[in-house]
Each structure stands twice: as C-alpha cells, then as structure tokens.
Design a protein around this motif. Structure first.
Motif, PDB file in Angstrom:
ATOM      1  N   UNK A 137     -56.158  54.193 -29.194  1.00 28.12           N
ATOM      2  CA  UNK A 137     -56.229  52.766 -28.921  1.00 28.12           C
ATOM      3  C   UNK A 137     -57.639  52.332 -28.563  1.00 28.12           C
ATOM      4  N   UNK A 138     -58.380  53.239 -27.935  1.00 26.95           N
ATOM      5  CA  UNK A 138     -59.738  52.905 -27.520  1.00 26.95           C
ATOM      6  C   UNK A 138     -60.586  52.469 -28.702  1.00 26.95           C
ATOM      7  N   UNK A 139     -60.438  53.169 -29.828  1.00 27.57           N
ATOM      8  CA  UNK A 139     -61.257  52.837 -30.999  1.00 27.57           C
ATOM      9  C   UNK A 139     -60.551  51.879 -31.940  1.00 27.57           C
ATOM     10  N   UNK A 140     -59.199  51.939 -31.938  1.00 20.43           N
ATOM     11  CA  UNK A 140     -58.482  51.177 -32.955  1.00 20.43           C
ATOM     12  C   UNK A 140     -57.547  50.130 -32.359  1.00 20.43           C
ATOM     13  N   UNK A 151     -47.710  53.753 -27.665  1.00 23.60           N
ATOM     14  CA  UNK A 151     -48.629  52.719 -27.171  1.00 23.60           C
ATOM     15  C   UNK A 151     -49.225  51.884 -28.299  1.00 23.60           C
ATOM     16  N   UNK A 165     -53.857  68.375 -26.457  1.00 21.17           N
ATOM     17  CA  UNK A 165     -53.852  67.074 -25.789  1.00 21.17           C
ATOM     18  C   UNK A 165     -52.440  66.492 -25.744  1.00 21.17           C
ATOM     19  N   UNK A 166     -52.008  66.008 -24.580  1.00 21.17           N
ATOM     20  CA  UNK A 166     -50.687  65.378 -24.530  1.00 21.17           C
ATOM     21  C   UNK A 166     -50.618  64.175 -25.454  1.00 21.17           C
ATOM     22  N   UNK A 167     -49.460  63.949 -26.040  1.00 23.62           N
ATOM     23  CA  UNK A 167     -49.355  62.921 -27.063  1.00 23.62           C
ATOM     24  C   UNK A 167     -49.624  61.525 -26.494  1.00 23.62           C
ATOM     25  N   UNK A 168     -49.207  61.294 -25.271  1.00 25.73           N
ATOM     26  CA  UNK A 168     -49.436  59.975 -24.711  1.00 25.73           C
ATOM     27  C   UNK A 168     -50.928  59.711 -24.547  1.00 25.73           C
ATOM     28  N   UNK A 169     -51.664  60.753 -24.185  1.00 29.48           N
ATOM     29  CA  UNK A 169     -53.114  60.608 -24.055  1.00 29.48           C
ATOM     30  C   UNK A 169     -53.736  60.375 -25.421  1.00 29.48           C
ATOM     31  N   UNK A 213     -53.436  56.802 -26.242  1.00 25.35           N
ATOM     32  CA  UNK A 213     -54.387  56.024 -25.473  1.00 25.35           C
ATOM     33  C   UNK A 213     -55.789  56.147 -26.047  1.00 25.35           C
ATOM     34  N   UNK A 214     -56.145  57.373 -26.403  1.00 24.85           N
ATOM     35  CA  UNK A 214     -57.470  57.648 -26.953  1.00 24.85           C
ATOM     36  C   UNK A 214     -57.682  56.884 -28.249  1.00 24.85           C
ATOM     37  N   UNK A 243     -63.072  56.834 -24.549  1.00 27.69           N
ATOM     38  CA  UNK A 243     -62.198  56.945 -23.372  1.00 27.69           C
ATOM     39  C   UNK A 243     -62.983  57.444 -22.176  1.00 27.69           C
ATOM     40  N   UNK A 284     -48.516  69.003 -21.024  1.00 28.72           N
ATOM     41  CA  UNK A 284     -48.688  67.792 -21.814  1.00 28.72           C
ATOM     42  C   UNK A 284     -47.408  67.177 -22.325  1.00 28.72           C
ATOM     43  N   UNK A 307     -65.034  54.658 -20.872  1.00 28.59           N
ATOM     44  CA  UNK A 307     -64.273  53.650 -20.147  1.00 28.59           C
ATOM     45  C   UNK A 307     -63.755  54.164 -18.825  1.00 28.59           C
ATOM     46  N   UNK A 322     -53.682  61.937 -36.323  1.00 26.05           N
ATOM     47  CA  UNK A 322     -54.309  62.627 -35.185  1.00 26.05           C
ATOM     48  C   UNK A 322     -53.520  63.869 -34.803  1.00 26.05           C
TER      49      UNK A 322
END
Lengths: 330, 262, 282
Positions: free
Chosen positions: C131-134, C225, C121-125, C128-129, B25, B200, B28, C157
């Motif tokens: 998704x970057x790898x998977x 996401x 870390x916020x759950x939405x992030x 997203x994180x 991330x 968050x 990117x 996670x």
C-alpha cells in the motif's frame, strides 16, 4: 564354537538372496566369504551380525543361539565397506564410542583407545575428524572402533573395496598380521579372489545364494568342485570341453600322445612369462609358458604346435550354465 | 547486451515489488523519529500482542519440532503400509487457505461442538483462546520441519546407525548420539522456518482467536486493527518490528543454508 | 540343533533405508500411532469437518452457496487472478532465476537473499508495505487500492519466490557442456535457450507455477488491506469465506472452502505427477 549358521533362507520380495545356506567359522579362524556381486555373501554376513533377520535358519555364536538377538546384544564387531564413520566425532570419540555406551570409567577408555590407535598406527590422529583422514586411515579407525569392545567375532563387509589397489594390498597384509596377533574369530566378505586367497585360512565360495564350495585356498585352487569355482579362483582356458589352468598345458612342436594340433594366433610377453593364444580346431584357448619354452619352440603367429594338459593337471568338465553344484566339505 | 537487459528487468521487478515498498515503509515508520516508534511498541496493548504471539509461536514450534523429527524418521527409516499417503498428507497444509484452517478448527473444537463443549465444561476454552491459536499456527507450519529433516536423513544414510547398534547402542542412544547430531543443522533451519511462519500467521488466527484485544490479539492482528482504525503510527511500528524479525530470519536462513548442504 | 523357523510377519523388502530389525517395530508402531493421531486431530479431522459441513444441507444447498452471485464473483476473481499470477511468475520467475544463476554482479548474494522475503514476511505486513507504494499515499501517484490490479500486485508479492526457487537449483545443476555442444554445432544463443535449456526447465517451471497458483488462490492477509474487499469487485475467495464466518453462515463458508480445497489439491496432485514424470525422464 565360533560361528555356526545353519539353513539360512532369506528373500527380498521375489529375489532369493540365500537358499538353505550353512557355514561354519571356527573359533579364532579367519574365513573369507568369496563370490560374485549379488551372490548373497554380504546378506549372510549381515544375518550373522543381526542387521538382517533370516526368514528361517539359525545363527549360533560361541555356543549361544543368537538368531533372535538384536545386533546390540551379539557382541560382534562390524566393519562396513564405506567405513560408516561417525562424521561429527573425532577419531578418539569414534573409537571410544562402544566403551562409552558400556559406561566404562574414563581412565579405562583412555587407555584402551590409545592402545588401539597404536595398534592400527593412528596415534597422533586422535583429534582429527574422519573427513580429514584418507580412506585407508578411516578403515583402520573403523577397525579400531570395532575391536575396542573386545567382540567375540569380527565381521568385515568388503573392507577394502572402496580403497585403491595399492592401499588395498597393504591393508590386506596388515589384516592378516593383525589376526595372527589377536586371534579373534574373523569373517570377511570379498569378491576379489586374490584377496581371499592371500588372507584367509578358509574360503567359502557363495554364488546364487548357495554355498558352492568350502576349503583352504589350496584346496579350492587345486581341487575346484566345478567349473564356476575353477574359473572364479584363477585363470582357466578350455580344451576338449574341459577347463584347465593355462600353466598346466604343455606345448610340443610335433605330435605326441594325447596332444591336439593348434595354430598360434598371438604371442605376448607378460612379465617374465609368455601368454600364447591358440586356435584349437576352431576354438580359442591360451597357454602360459616360460620365455625359454617360447624361444625354444620359436613361437609366433601362424606356427603350428601340439598341446596337451601336463600329467596330473586338474581339469573340470564345463557344466551347463547356471548350475553351480553345492558341495560342502567340513 | 541481452545480459544487461535481463539483469535490468529482473532488478527493476524486484525493486518495484519488494525493495521500494519496503523502503517507503521504513521511511514512514521513522517519520517521527525512532523514539515515537519505541513508544508505540512499548504500549501495553502492543506488548501484550507480542507476548501472545510469542507464546503461541513457541508452542507451535515445540509441537511441530517433535512431530517433524519423528515423522521424518518414520518416513526415511521405516516401511509401513500407507507410507506414501502419510507422506503426502503432511504436505496438505500447504494447499489450505489460512481462513479455511480457522474454519476447520472451529467446526471441530468450537464452543458448540461435542469436543469443544466438553473442554468448555472443564473450564478450558479452545476456540477464541490460546489453545485454538496454537493449533491453527501449528497447522499452517506443519510441513516445514519434516521437509527440512527428510533429505538430510536420507543423505546421511543408515550405516552410521547400524555401526552404533553393532557397538551396543540402544535405539535411544543411537538417536541421541548419532542421528540427532547429524541432523542438527537441518533441525535448526526447520526451527527458524517454523518460528518465522508462526510469528507471521494472520488469516488462521484471525478466524480462530476472536481477535479479543488484550487477550487473543497477536501482533499481526494488532497491525490490522490499528491500520483500519487509522492509527498509522501504531500499525507501521508493529509492521516494522515484524519486518525486522523477517529480515533477521532471512539472514539466519542464509547463514544456515550452506551448512545444511554439508 | 533344532531348526527354528521364525513365526514372523512376511519379510520386509530391503527398502533403501528400511531397517529390518524386529525390535525396532515396537518403537515404530508407537511413533506412527502418535504421529497419525497428531495429524488427524490437527489436520485431517478438521478438514473433513469442513467438507462435511459444506454438504450438510444437501448438494443442492452446496451448489447454491457456491454459485450465488457474491461467492461466484469471488471465486472467479480468485481463480483468474491465480492463473494470471502463475503466468507472470513463470516469465519473471524464470528470468530472475536465470539472472541469479548465470549473471555476476555486485550485490547478487543480497538479491538472492531478498527473494525469500515474502516467505518470511507476515501477509498483513506485506499488504501494508505494498500500500505504501501503490496506495492512496503513493509517492509516485499510482493508486491501486480498491482495484483488481491491487489484488494482483499483492498476489505477485506473496508468490514471488515460488518459481524462482524451483527453477534455480535445476539451472545450477544443468550441464553446460550441452550448451557448448550446441554452440559448436552452430546454434545461436536464443536457439540454445529455447531448445536445450528451456526443455530441461519445464518440470521445475510447472511445479513452481502450480505452487504459485495454489498459494495465490488461498491468499488472505495481503489482499485484505489493499483491495478494500469490495464484493463483486475486489473480494477474493478467502475474504468471502471470512465474511461468511463472521456472519455465521458457516455452511456457505464451508462450501466455498471446499471448492478452494479441491482446486488446490488437484493442482498439488498434478505437481506430484509432474515430478514423478520428470524423474522418469531422467
């Protein structure tokens, strides 16, 4: 004047901590509340301080009824067994606390704190934190802190209980001297009879939530009200169903009026005295004699002797267990 | 031998689950350079989202700090009927899904409810406006401060406070001079946890805010919206900002934690 | 001196920290009142409203809302995923805690700190994180988007720290002399782990597992996401509820919410009982 506690009752759930307890502490006096753990003496002290509310009874401090007053308003100094030092403040701020609460002017606080630190021999420690002090030093600080606001009464809850034996002895003597100088009405709780005997003018023996006996150290030692007080305040041994002090027994090598025959089972030198264990008609007893006596009688295992209490010795009948008698002398 | 295997498995798991995805991330995000990230974060809607988030979070922190310290004092220093239930209820928010939190608040404070419409008549919107978002955020972070302060209060014991009373200090003076200084690191730690959780929050505010762009959109909602609208740059930039805050929070947590064990 | 008896409420038990002061009770009463009011207005009444709404059309309707195909699929997926995640966390969490406590290597403190990342870390992030790898643009070609395994990874996670953080302190406090005694009696390392260490960890592991489960079934943001929220396939309960709210089916939303609430509460009550049992064991 001084402190008067009358007819104090206190229960914790089913447990009776204090049962109709009345105690007087004369103005300027130094009184010990002595007794076994769990006997109620700390509870009584805390009731006097206002840290516990009695179920019934009254507390009068210097002529004023204090029973309903909060601890803030009673003007009692309290010293805790584990110091209760304000950990986040240095020694100076600890001792100054009560004066700051009373909004005294800074110069006055400064003067008084330094005066007290000198009194307790902690000059030079003003900027240390409690964590940097030894146990004995912390307790002296706690004392200075309590004295800073010139309380009418000083209460100490097993003040030396958390310290080692040597420091305890030193602080004991020191407390006695302090009191001789300052004469504030003082009451302290202890389970150590030696401490009570050495330091206090008067001792109140409290056990099982009741007052068992009140008197000077000598009175308690020489004229115990019952077997409990006698055995609590000094060494005892049993002879003919009565308790007697081991140093109040005399030994003979031949029968004499009033003696009982006994066999020596053990002879041990303790310091400059000798402890002689005896078997008296199946029961165990022991006698304290001088080295001379031991040599003269040739005392060793298996020897037969004859024992009796000396003339005028104090003896107390052994009561049934769990029955300390209540005895109040003013 | 076994030691190496265990270590490897543990580290590999953490790498695959946490570290590598995070690294990608970051990669990117900065694909087009730090400038692009900065520009993206400076866009009015992004900045507004930050503002909204901060406002809501600070209110939630304030409310829960007061409640947290007060409730901790009640639980540790006092006895009252129902104390055990009170204690257990404080943990309730941990069991509730954020979406359910939102639903619950709408059902009581929504525009069509007795309470909601009364406030509406006074011109105050609760749901689909900041007050509701503050409530939702406070709900989810409720237990955090209490749970940090309780063990510390228990540990320091009541004797220092009693000593202060015998020296003449009133209840408030005792709290201000003795109790609070003794718990301040726990309160700081709790504050950081509450703030992080509040910044968050996503699910509960997603329901309760109405997601009105430019009005009730928090930064987490911003991330979702921009990702779903294929504005990857915007989504990544905002995510990076949030992740950076999370890392800072982690650092502070680790620095403060040893202190609270003192 | 008259004998004054206190006309007062029955004496307070000397609780470990309870202050027996009469004048403190006024402050306590006020504080308690305010705290209870806050708790009620914020948490209790709203949650009550959810349960109320769920059965407002009657129990029949409630049952229908829960067991219709879409909700049921979502609930099933959620509960199964929750269990699976709890099991995986039991194994991996204990393993990680073990490595953190018993192993020594460069950067261990950093690793220890990283564990808490999912808390911060916020759950939405998080979604997203991951998704970057998977996700579709995965550099290693693993694409779990729109798949149930994607949901699983997201849940793993967010629940990572739970078992680790409950087991770690217990491991740290464990008296290694027990293990040394066992070794002196001839036990192999594996036996020592199985018969000396593990039994002492059971309550902590169970508590961590229960917390993981409760957290996993409630999860919303991280799945939104990566899962694409395909009904009957990758839609979890929380997402289903969200959809119902958006469609104004508040009764249905409330019904599924109530199920989630009850399950989570039962689980948390179990943890409490467990901890009580553990304390009694000593």
């Amino acid at each position: 004047m001084g402190i008067e506690a009358r007819n104090i009752d206190k229960r914790f759930g089913d447990f009776v901590a204090l049962d109709d307890v009345s105690v007087d502490i004369p103005s300027g006096g130094l009184v010990a509340l002595l007794g076994p753990s769990g006997g109620g003496k700390t509870t009584l002290l805390r009731v006097i301080a206002g840290l516990e509310q009695p179920d019934s009874g009254t507390v009068t401090i210097n002529g004023e009824d204090a029973t309903r007053l909060s601890p803030q308003r009673r003007n009692v100094g309290f010293v805790f067994q584990h110091y209760a030092a304000f950990k986040h403040m240095n020694v100076y701020r600890n001792v100054a606390f009560g004066l700051e609460i009373r909004k005294r002017p800074k110069p006055e606080i400064h003067r008084r704190v330094n005066e007290l630190l000198e009194l307790v021999h902690l000059e030079g420690f003003a900027h240390r934190r409690p964590a940097q002090l030894s146990g004995g030093q912390r307790q002296r600080m706690a004392l200075a802190r309590a004295l800073a606001v010139e309380p009418s009464v000083l209460l100490l809850d097993e003040p030396f209980g958390a310290l080692d034996a040597q420091v305890r002895k030193e602080l004991r003597t020191w407390l006695r001297r302090l009191h001789d100088d300052i004469h504030v009405t003082t009451c302290f709780v202890t389970h150590d009879q030696e401490e009570a005997m050495e330091v206090a003018d008067r001792i109140v023996v409290i056990a099982g939530g009741k007052v068992v006996q009140v008197g000077t150290p000598d009175e308690l030692y020489d004229h115990p009200a019952d077997d409990f007080v006698m055995s609590f305040l000094g060494p005892v041994t049993k002879l003919d169903g009565r308790l007697v002090r081991p140093h109040d027994l005399e030994l003979f090598d031949a029968s004499a009026p009033g003696t009982s025959p006994a066999t020596v089972t053990r002879v041990v030198r303790v310091g400059f005295e000798v402890r002689v264990d005896l078997d008296v008609a199946g029961s165990e007893a022991w006698v304290q004699v001088t080295r001379d006596t031991a040599e003269r009688l040739g005392l060793r295992d298996g020897v037969t002797v004859h024992v009796r209490p000396i003339e005028g010795a104090v003896t107390v009948a052994v009561a049934t267990p769990n029955a300390p008698t209540t005895d109040e002398t003013s | 031998m076994a030691r190496w295997t265990l270590r490897l498995v543990a580290l590999a798991y953490l790498a695959l689950l946490l570290v590598i995805p995070l690294g990608i991330i970051v990669n990117r995000t900065f694909e087009n350079g730090a400038g692009a990230v900065w520009d993206s974060l400076n866009e009015p809607l992004a900045r507004h989202a930050f503002q909204v988030t901060l406002q809501v979070a600070l209110w939630a922190v304030l409310l829960n700090t007061i409640f947290g310290v007060g409730a901790a004092l009640l639980i540790v220093r006092y006895d009252f009927p129902g104390k055990r239930i009170f204690n257990a209820l404080i943990d309730l928010p941990l069991a509730v899904s954020p979406v359910v939190v939102g639903l619950a608040l709408i059902l009581v404070y929504g525009r069509l409810t007795p309470v909601g419409s009364w406030f509406g008549d006074q011109g105050i919107d609760i749901i689909f406006a900041l007050p509701g978002m503050v409530m939702a955020t406070a709900f989810v972070s409720l237990p955090l401060m209490v749970r940090e302060v309780v063990p510390v209060l228990e540990e320091i014991g009541v004797e220092q406070e009693q000593a202060a009373w015998t020296l003449g200090a009133s209840g408030w003076q005792t709290f201000r001079r003795i109790t609070f200084p003794s718990i301040r690191w726990a309160v700081a730690y709790g504050l950081v946890l509450t703030l992080a959780r509040s910044l968050g929050e996503f699910g509960a505010v997603a329901v309760v805010s109405g997601r009105i762009v430019g009005k009730t959109q928090t930064i987490t909602l911003y991330v979702q919206q921009h990702f779903e609208n294929f504005d990857k740059t915007g989504a990544y930039a905002a995510s990076f900002a949030l992740a950076a805050i999370a890392v800072v929070v982690l650092l502070i947590m680790n620095l403060l934690r040893p202190k609270e064990d003192r | 001196m008259s004998d004054l008896s206190l006309t007062e409420a029955p004496p307070e038990t000397a609780g470990p920290q309870a202050s027996g002061l009469r004048h403190g009770r006024v402050g306590m009463g006020l504080g308690l009142g305010l705290a209870t009011a806050y708790l009620s207005l914020l948490v209790l009444i709203p949650l009550g409203a959810v349960v109320w709404r769920a059965r407002s059309d009657g129990w029949g309707e409630f049952w229908e809302d829960v067991t219709n195909r879409e909700s049921w699929a979502a609930l099933k997926l959620t509960l199964v995923a929750g269990l699976l995640v709890a099991v995986i966390n039991v194994v991996m969490g204990t393993l990680i805690a073990w490595v953190l406590v018993r192993d020594k290597f460069f950067g261990k403190r950093l690793v220890d700190a990283v564990i808490d990342l999912p808390f911060a870390l916020p759950t939405i992030v998080a979604g997203l994180v991951l998704l970057a790898l998977y996700g579709p643009e995965s550099p290693i070609g693993i694409d779990l988007a729109y798949k149930q395994s994607g949901v699983l990874v997201a849940l793993l996670f967010v629940t990572l720290p739970f078992v680790v953080r409950t087991v770690q302190p217990v491991l740290e406090e464990l008296d290694q002399e027990m293990e040394q005694a066992a070794a002196s009696l001839g036990a192999s390392n594996f036996t020592i782990f199985r018969r000396i260490i593990l039994p002492n960890l059971y309550p902590a592991i169970a508590a961590g597992a229960a917390l993981s489960f409760a957290r996993a079934i409630s999860e919303f943001g991280s799945t939104v996401l990566i899962s694409g929220n395909l009904p009957f396939k990758t839609e979890v309960a929380a997402v289903s509820i969200y959809g119902q709210i958006q469609s104004d089916n508040t009764n249905a939303a409330a019904a599924v919410s109530t199920v989630l609430l009850v399950v989570a509460l039962v689980v948390l009550a179990l943890i409490d009982l467990l901890q009580r049992w553990a304390v009694r064991r000593g």
